[in-house]
Scaffold this motif. Sequence first.
Motif, PDB file in Angstrom:
ATOM      1  N   MET A   1       0.775  -1.264   0.081  1.00  0.00           N
ATOM      2  CA  MET A   1      -0.063  -0.108   0.070  1.00  0.00           C
ATOM      3  C   MET A   1       0.855   1.393   0.027  1.00  0.00           C
ATOM      4  O   MET A   1       1.835   1.399   0.729  1.00  0.00           O
ATOM      5  CB  MET A   1      -0.799   0.266   1.296  1.00  0.00           C
ATOM      6  CG  MET A   1      -2.014   1.232   1.306  1.00  0.00           C
ATOM      7  SD  MET A   1      -2.943   1.116   2.733  1.00  0.00           S
ATOM      8  CE  MET A   1      -4.080   2.597   2.265  1.00  0.00           C
ATOM      9  N   THR A   2       0.642   2.220  -0.814  1.00  0.00           N
ATOM     10  CA  THR A   2       1.332   3.412  -0.879  1.00  0.00           C
ATOM     11  C   THR A   2       1.260   4.282   0.446  1.00  0.00           C
ATOM     12  O   THR A   2       0.170   4.200   1.153  1.00  0.00           O
ATOM     13  CB  THR A   2       0.745   4.367  -1.977  1.00  0.00           C
ATOM     14  OG1 THR A   2       0.891   3.575  -3.116  1.00  0.00           O
ATOM     15  CG2 THR A   2       1.508   5.565  -2.359  1.00  0.00           C
ATOM     16  N   GLU A   3       2.282   4.628   0.942  1.00  0.00           N
ATOM     17  CA  GLU A   3       2.291   5.629   2.110  1.00  0.00           C
ATOM     18  C   GLU A   3       1.706   6.893   1.722  1.00  0.00           C
ATOM     19  O   GLU A   3       1.796   7.439   0.712  1.00  0.00           O
ATOM     20  CB  GLU A   3       3.823   5.726   2.338  1.00  0.00           C
ATOM     21  CG  GLU A   3       4.508   4.751   3.300  1.00  0.00           C
ATOM     22  CD  GLU A   3       5.487   5.327   3.797  1.00  0.00           C
ATOM     23  OE1 GLU A   3       5.947   6.181   4.282  1.00  0.00           O
ATOM     24  OE2 GLU A   3       6.537   4.297   4.362  1.00  0.00           O
ATOM     25  N   SER A   4       0.993   7.350   2.752  1.00  0.00           N
ATOM     26  CA  SER A   4       0.220   8.677   2.869  1.00  0.00           C
ATOM     27  C   SER A   4       1.055   9.812   2.827  1.00  0.00           C
ATOM     28  O   SER A   4       2.118   9.671   3.404  1.00  0.00           O
ATOM     29  CB  SER A   4      -1.042   8.592   3.876  1.00  0.00           C
ATOM     30  OG  SER A   4      -0.326   8.642   5.144  1.00  0.00           O
ATOM     31  N   VAL A   5       0.829  10.686   2.353  1.00  0.00           N
ATOM     32  CA  VAL A   5       1.433  12.331   2.210  1.00  0.00           C
ATOM     33  C   VAL A   5       1.035  12.825   3.346  1.00  0.00           C
ATOM     34  O   VAL A   5       1.630  13.722   3.925  1.00  0.00           O
ATOM     35  CB  VAL A   5       1.513  12.874   0.904  1.00  0.00           C
ATOM     36  CG1 VAL A   5       2.200  14.151   0.757  1.00  0.00           C
ATOM     37  CG2 VAL A   5       1.988  12.118  -0.086  1.00  0.00           C
ATOM     38  N   LEU A   6      -0.315  12.825   3.559  1.00  0.00           N
ATOM     39  CA  LEU A   6      -0.942  13.464   4.505  1.00  0.00           C
ATOM     40  C   LEU A   6      -2.104  12.764   5.314  1.00  0.00           C
ATOM     41  O   LEU A   6      -2.689  12.004   4.598  1.00  0.00           O
ATOM     42  CB  LEU A   6      -1.922  14.813   3.883  1.00  0.00           C
ATOM     43  CG  LEU A   6      -2.500  15.703   4.755  1.00  0.00           C
ATOM     44  CD1 LEU A   6      -1.331  16.756   5.626  1.00  0.00           C
ATOM     45  CD2 LEU A   6      -3.296  16.895   3.870  1.00  0.00           C
ATOM     46  N   SER A   7      -2.099  12.890   6.390  1.00  0.00           N
ATOM     47  CA  SER A   7      -3.125  11.897   7.266  1.00  0.00           C
ATOM     48  C   SER A   7      -3.921  12.895   8.439  1.00  0.00           C
ATOM     49  O   SER A   7      -3.243  13.894   9.197  1.00  0.00           O
ATOM     50  CB  SER A   7      -2.375  10.797   8.172  1.00  0.00           C
ATOM     51  OG  SER A   7      -1.870   9.872   7.199  1.00  0.00           O
ATOM     52  N   ALA A   8      -5.036  12.541   8.607  1.00  0.00           N
ATOM     53  CA  ALA A   8      -5.857  13.037   9.826  1.00  0.00           C
ATOM     54  C   ALA A   8      -5.997  12.028  10.827  1.00  0.00           C
ATOM     55  O   ALA A   8      -6.530  10.890  10.320  1.00  0.00           O
ATOM     56  CB  ALA A   8      -7.131  13.716   9.325  1.00  0.00           C
ATOM     57  N   GLU A   9      -5.714  11.947  12.141  1.00  0.00           N
ATOM     58  CA  GLU A   9      -6.036  10.979  13.062  1.00  0.00           C
ATOM     59  C   GLU A   9      -6.739  11.582  14.145  1.00  0.00           C
ATOM     60  O   GLU A   9      -6.380  12.027  14.958  1.00  0.00           O
ATOM     61  CB  GLU A   9      -4.746  10.591  13.540  1.00  0.00           C
ATOM     62  CG  GLU A   9      -3.720  10.052  12.476  1.00  0.00           C
ATOM     63  CD  GLU A   9      -2.261   9.666  13.216  1.00  0.00           C
ATOM     64  OE1 GLU A   9      -1.992   9.634  14.284  1.00  0.00           O
ATOM     65  OE2 GLU A   9      -1.254   9.254  12.154  1.00  0.00           O
ATOM     66  N   ALA A  10      -8.170  10.958  14.084  1.00  0.00           N
ATOM     67  CA  ALA A  10      -9.300  11.319  15.003  1.00  0.00           C
ATOM     68  C   ALA A  10      -9.226  12.728  15.327  1.00  0.00           C
ATOM     69  O   ALA A  10      -9.245  13.107  16.343  1.00  0.00           O
ATOM     70  CB  ALA A  10      -8.907  10.437  16.252  1.00  0.00           C
ATOM     71  N   VAL A  11      -9.293  13.687  14.240  1.00  0.00           N
ATOM     72  CA  VAL A  11      -9.196  15.078  14.605  1.00  0.00           C
ATOM     73  C   VAL A  11     -10.589  15.540  14.842  1.00  0.00           C
ATOM     74  O   VAL A  11     -11.630  15.195  14.216  1.00  0.00           O
ATOM     75  CB  VAL A  11      -8.638  15.791  13.370  1.00  0.00           C
ATOM     76  CG1 VAL A  11      -7.151  15.655  13.260  1.00  0.00           C
ATOM     77  CG2 VAL A  11      -9.374  15.835  12.089  1.00  0.00           C
ATOM     78  N   SER A  12     -10.720  16.527  15.626  1.00  0.00           N
ATOM     79  CA  SER A  12     -11.686  17.196  16.281  1.00  0.00           C
ATOM     80  C   SER A  12     -11.523  18.645  16.238  1.00  0.00           C
ATOM     81  O   SER A  12     -10.397  18.896  16.802  1.00  0.00           O
ATOM     82  CB  SER A  12     -12.401  16.481  17.577  1.00  0.00           C
ATOM     83  OG  SER A  12     -12.645  15.126  17.454  1.00  0.00           O
ATOM     84  N   ARG A  13     -12.599  19.560  15.854  1.00  0.00           N
ATOM     85  CA  ARG A  13     -12.491  20.777  16.029  1.00  0.00           C
ATOM     86  C   ARG A  13     -13.489  21.635  16.761  1.00  0.00           C
ATOM     87  O   ARG A  13     -14.842  21.230  16.280  1.00  0.00           O
ATOM     88  CB  ARG A  13     -12.095  21.515  14.762  1.00  0.00           C
ATOM     89  CG  ARG A  13     -12.093  22.861  14.785  1.00  0.00           C
ATOM     90  CD  ARG A  13     -10.549  23.292  15.677  1.00  0.00           C
ATOM     91  NE  ARG A  13     -10.197  24.654  15.563  1.00  0.00           N
ATOM     92  CZ  ARG A  13     -10.490  25.451  16.555  1.00  0.00           C
ATOM     93  NH1 ARG A  13     -11.041  25.370  17.639  1.00  0.00           N
ATOM     94  NH2 ARG A  13     -10.099  26.886  16.348  1.00  0.00           N
ATOM     95  N   VAL A  14     -13.381  22.163  17.909  1.00  0.00           N
ATOM     96  CA  VAL A  14     -14.527  22.480  18.501  1.00  0.00           C
ATOM     97  C   VAL A  14     -14.530  24.107  18.682  1.00  0.00           C
ATOM     98  O   VAL A  14     -13.095  24.537  19.096  1.00  0.00           O
ATOM     99  CB  VAL A  14     -14.613  22.061  20.069  1.00  0.00           C
ATOM    100  CG1 VAL A  14     -15.906  22.720  20.752  1.00  0.00           C
ATOM    101  CG2 VAL A  14     -14.764  20.494  19.983  1.00  0.00           C
ATOM    102  N   PHE A  15     -15.210  25.074  18.222  1.00  0.00           N
ATOM    103  CA  PHE A  15     -15.499  26.508  18.641  1.00  0.00           C
ATOM    104  C   PHE A  15     -16.223  26.901  19.768  1.00  0.00           C
ATOM    105  O   PHE A  15     -17.365  26.576  19.954  1.00  0.00           O
ATOM    106  CB  PHE A  15     -15.812  26.975  17.228  1.00  0.00           C
ATOM    107  CG  PHE A  15     -14.920  26.627  15.823  1.00  0.00           C
ATOM    108  CD1 PHE A  15     -13.836  27.390  15.583  1.00  0.00           C
ATOM    109  CD2 PHE A  15     -15.435  25.588  15.096  1.00  0.00           C
ATOM    110  CE1 PHE A  15     -12.883  27.001  14.561  1.00  0.00           C
ATOM    111  CE2 PHE A  15     -14.192  25.547  14.002  1.00  0.00           C
ATOM    112  CZ  PHE A  15     -13.268  26.154  13.845  1.00  0.00           C
ATOM    113  N   ALA A  16     -15.741  27.595  20.399  1.00  0.00           N
ATOM    114  CA  ALA A  16     -16.344  28.267  21.546  1.00  0.00           C
ATOM    115  C   ALA A  16     -17.190  29.777  21.154  1.00  0.00           C
ATOM    116  O   ALA A  16     -16.645  30.367  20.531  1.00  0.00           O
ATOM    117  CB  ALA A  16     -15.506  28.598  22.588  1.00  0.00           C
ATOM    118  N   THR A  17     -18.538  29.539  21.446  1.00  0.00           N
ATOM    119  CA  THR A  17     -19.260  30.926  20.864  1.00  0.00           C
ATOM    120  C   THR A  17     -20.058  31.270  22.122  1.00  0.00           C
ATOM    121  O   THR A  17     -20.178  30.480  23.192  1.00  0.00           O
ATOM    122  CB  THR A  17     -20.179  30.440  19.924  1.00  0.00           C
ATOM    123  OG1 THR A  17     -21.273  29.525  20.420  1.00  0.00           O
ATOM    124  CG2 THR A  17     -19.601  29.769  18.620  1.00  0.00           C
TER     125      THR A  17
END
Length: 232
Positions: A1-17
């Motif tokens: 399998m070709t290695e990835s150039v870019l990976s997201a690993e369980a990313v979350s983004r929370v914005f406080a409002t």
Amino acid sequence: MTESVLSAEAVSRVFATGAGDVHALTDVTMDVAPGELVVVRGPSGSGKTTLLNLLGGLDRPTSGRVVLGDGRELSALPEKEVLEVRRTRIGYVFQSFGLIPVLSAAENVEIPLRLLEVDPGARARRVAEALELVGLSGHAQQRPYELSGGQQQRVGIARALVAEPDILIADEPTGQLDSRTAATIMELIRELTHARGLAAVVSTHDPVLMQRADRVVELHDGRLAEPVPATR
């Protein structure tokens, strides 16, 4: 399998409002291989732009990691190093084109090379090559207002590629174009991705444009849905 150039690993983004926390992205995991065009689809507000901003180093996740192919965690690098990665390894294409109105097409494309302090002779050569790549060699001295929307986006693509990045991030790059021009631009992105071995991530809501993807991922309410097969 070709290695990835870019990976997201369980990313979350929370914005406080003022009305409370907004969970724009929750536990998203994905990777992109060289020469692969990945389309991120989903309705407005699903988290597409948030995900692309994290992958492109324009924002940092609240939790999880964004990792480059060399093993560095982009989301944890000092800001100076993130800026260097953005200048040298990542090309960005924007929905609004993002061109400077008073500059010619060639001068707009040249901006990343000026930031990298490339010498003038090499700059001129690489700008000419980038414009030829997108079919705009004869429009180098025209300003954005003298170009059609499709031509302006081609300038944007040339600018994104002139520093020879290995990652391309495009957020709704055809959103302001008519359907025929949009298909042409998406085909150009597909061809350049494969020819240059780019790891490309493009967001769109247009099902016709998804046909040009190698892989489609879908977001709903900030979460990754089941894998979507690319249509051929």
